[in-house]
Design a protein around this motif. Structure first.
Motif, mmCIF file in Angstrom:
data_model
loop_
_atom_site.group_PDB
_atom_site.id
_atom_site.type_symbol
_atom_site.label_atom_id
_atom_site.label_comp_id
_atom_site.label_asym_id
_atom_site.label_seq_id
_atom_site.Cartn_x
_atom_site.Cartn_y
_atom_site.Cartn_z
ATOM 1 N N ALA A 34 56.031 36.252 42.569
ATOM 2 C CA ALA A 34 55.892 36.468 41.346
ATOM 3 C C ALA A 34 56.744 37.518 40.491
ATOM 4 N N LEU A 83 52.714 33.220 35.904
ATOM 5 C CA LEU A 83 51.906 33.168 37.330
ATOM 6 C C LEU A 83 52.011 31.576 37.686
ATOM 7 N N TYR A 128 50.676 35.311 47.276
ATOM 8 C CA TYR A 128 51.563 35.723 46.132
ATOM 9 C C TYR A 128 51.991 37.328 46.440
ATOM 10 N N LEU A 132 51.907 40.289 42.890
ATOM 11 C CA LEU A 132 50.780 39.731 42.056
ATOM 12 C C LEU A 132 50.155 40.847 41.446
#
Length: 250
Positions: free
Chosen positions: A52, A96, A219, A222
């Motif tokens: 991310a 996201l 992720y 995140l």
């Protein structure tokens, strides 16, 4: 060649080159709530790591997916949800990337009355739209809002990790086109793959861990505030008729 592509190509050598569509299973042979894995090579367990911190929200992944998979207008198999956030009095945005999580324990499978939704032996969750009746039970069961009813086929639709590309030794379209290198795809069963290394060494997070679905989309970076925020997410961009017009003229 970037790390994702290099490691994937090394790990995909054993993958069988297959057709672009999932083979049909006769409806009569599909038990209600079928969960038995079929198709795919069990030697692999495909997964994706999304960084991310590198996502710039360009939506190249979304457009590539639409073009590659003929996704109908106003629908998406993957998208970057963009949140407006305020920190210390300053406004900003948070990206996201979202897609099917190809869970180890997918809740969409046991609710399917025809066995149209199933998990391949390599972990990829797919829909056989020759068997799907469009009841939308799986859409409702998915905690990640990652499924939809395709208004052209009237059957369930979702990300497949571009299984037709994977079987041909290629990366999913969204990974291939990610300009920031935020999406990394590979085989968890290969300890030397970039995906396996990142999962092992970087302690990535998953969305909605409390659901117990064991997602295979991980992720990095995140923000904990967004770990469970995938329902009804606000976006500043969505696929439009212009996007699909470009697809038709490509």
């Amino acid at each position: 060649m970037d790390r994702s592509r290099r490691n994937f190509c090394l790990g995909a050598g054993a993958a069988t080159i297959g057709a672009a569509t999932v083979g049909a299973m006769p409806a009569a042979a599909a038990p209600s709530g079928a969960s038995l894995r079929r198709e795919g090579d069990p030697a692999h367990r495909w997964a994706m790591v999304v960084d991310a911190r590198k996502c710039v929200g360009c939506q190249a992944c979304t457009v590539a997916c639409i073009m590659e998979n003929d996704v109908p207008e106003n629908s998406f198999r993957t998208i970057v949800s963009t949140y407006e956030v305020t920190e210390q009095g300053k406004a900003g945005s948070y990206m996201l990337p979202r897609l099917c999580n190809h869970c180890e324990d997918p809740p969409c499978i046991p609710v399917c009355p025809t066995g149209a939704t199933f998990q391949r032996r390599d972990g990829i969750v797919v829909v056989d739209n020759t068997v799907c009746v469009g009841c939308a039970y799986c859409v409702q069961a998915c905690p990640y809002d990652a499924r939809f009813i395709n208004h052209e086929t009237q059957t369930a639709d979702k990300c497949t990790f571009c299984v037709h590309r994977v079987e041909a030794g290629l990366l999913p379209a969204c990974v291939e086109t990610c300009v920031g290198g935020a999406r990394i795809f590979g085989d968890l069963n290969d300890p030397d793959s970039a995906v396996a290394t990142l999962v092992r060494e970087e302690n990535p997070k998953v969305l909605k861990p409390e659901q117990g679905t064991q997602p295979r989309v991980f992720y990095l970076g995140l923000d904990p505030r967004f770990q469970g925020k995938v329902d009804g997410t606000p976006t500043l961009w969505r696929p439009s008729s212009k996007t699909h017009a470009r697809k038709e003229h490509a």
